[in-house]
Design a protein around this motif. Structure first.
Motif, PDB file in Angstrom:
ATOM      1  N   ILE A 193      11.389   3.892   3.653  1.00 23.28           N
ATOM      2  CA  ILE A 193      10.356   3.134   2.560  1.00 23.28           C
ATOM      3  C   ILE A 193       9.587   1.919   3.425  1.00 23.28           C
ATOM      4  N   THR A 249       6.271  -0.679   3.185  1.00 29.16           N
ATOM      5  CA  THR A 249       5.372  -1.302   2.080  1.00 29.16           C
ATOM      6  C   THR A 249       4.269  -1.887   2.638  1.00 29.16           C
ATOM      7  N   SER A 287       0.291  -3.115   3.144  1.00 30.84           N
ATOM      8  CA  SER A 287      -0.579  -4.035   2.256  1.00 30.84           C
ATOM      9  C   SER A 287      -2.004  -3.383   1.788  1.00 30.84           C
ATOM     10  N   LEU A 331      -0.896   2.423   4.376  1.00 29.23           N
ATOM     11  CA  LEU A 331      -0.272   3.498   3.700  1.00 29.23           C
ATOM     12  C   LEU A 331      -0.527   4.849   4.218  1.00 29.23           C
ATOM     13  N   TYR A 349       8.766   7.227   1.771  1.00 31.78           N
ATOM     14  CA  TYR A 349       8.233   6.398   0.623  1.00 31.78           C
ATOM     15  C   TYR A 349       7.290   5.423   0.966  1.00 31.78           C
ATOM     16  N   THR A 350       5.940   5.167   0.280  1.00 26.79           N
ATOM     17  CA  THR A 350       5.300   4.145   0.671  1.00 26.79           C
ATOM     18  C   THR A 350       4.733   3.569  -0.830  1.00 26.79           C
ATOM     19  N   VAL A 351       4.590   2.046  -0.672  1.00 23.33           N
ATOM     20  CA  VAL A 351       4.305   1.580  -1.879  1.00 23.33           C
ATOM     21  C   VAL A 351       3.449   0.418  -1.046  1.00 23.33           C
ATOM     22  N   ASN A 352       2.096   0.374  -1.638  1.00 24.96           N
ATOM     23  CA  ASN A 352       0.933  -0.732  -1.365  1.00 24.96           C
ATOM     24  C   ASN A 352       1.432  -2.143  -2.173  1.00 24.96           C
ATOM     25  N   TYR A 353       2.166  -2.983  -1.362  1.00 27.29           N
ATOM     26  CA  TYR A 353       2.699  -4.145  -2.157  1.00 27.29           C
ATOM     27  C   TYR A 353       1.706  -5.143  -2.799  1.00 27.29           C
ATOM     28  N   LYS A 384       0.848  -3.122  -6.030  1.00 24.15           N
ATOM     29  CA  LYS A 384       2.000  -2.890  -7.000  1.00 24.15           C
ATOM     30  C   LYS A 384       2.973  -4.370  -6.906  1.00 24.15           C
ATOM     31  N   SER A 390       7.006  -4.155  -6.636  1.00 27.84           N
ATOM     32  CA  SER A 390       7.415  -2.966  -5.554  1.00 27.84           C
ATOM     33  C   SER A 390       8.859  -2.420  -5.899  1.00 27.84           C
ATOM     34  N   ILE A 424       9.828   1.633  -6.300  1.00 25.98           N
ATOM     35  CA  ILE A 424      10.771   2.430  -5.266  1.00 25.98           C
ATOM     36  C   ILE A 424      12.285   2.766  -5.811  1.00 25.98           C
TER      37      ILE A 424
END
Length: 71
Positions: free
Chosen positions: A18, A20, A22, A27, A38-42, A45, A48, A52
Motif C-alpha cells: 500500500i 500513499t 501525495s 500515484l 493499493y494506492t491512496v493520494n493522502y 483523502k 486514508s 485502505i
C-alpha cells in the motif's frame, strides 16, 4: 532505522503493498513502475485509513514504513 529520501526498500515474500503518495502523478508512477496493490493520494483523502481498510478487509498492517526526510 528511519528511511531516507531515495533509499531502496526490498520486500521479500508475498507482501501486499500500500503506497500513499501525495499526488496523482506519483500515484500513477508507483502503480506503473512497481505494481503496488493499493494506492491512496493522502492529500486528496485526509482519512486514508477509511479508504485502505475496506480494501484489505480491515486486517491490520504488519509493518508500516514512514520516510524520515519527506520533501
Amino acid at each position: 532505522m528511519p528511511l531516507k529520501l531515495e533509499q531502496l526498500v526490498l520486500f521479500q515474500g508475498n507482501a501486499k503493498t500500500i503506497i500513499t503518495p501525495s499526488s496523482n502523478e506519483k500515484l500513477g508512477y508507483v502503480k506503473a513502475k512497481y505494481g503496488v496493490h493499493y494506492t491512496v493520494n493522502y492529500k486528496e483523502k485526509k482519512k486514508s485509513a477509511q479508504v485502505i481498510l475496506p480494501k484489505i478487509h480491515f486486517d491490520p498492517a504488519d509493518s508500516i514504513f514512514i520516510p524520515a526526510n519527506r520533501t
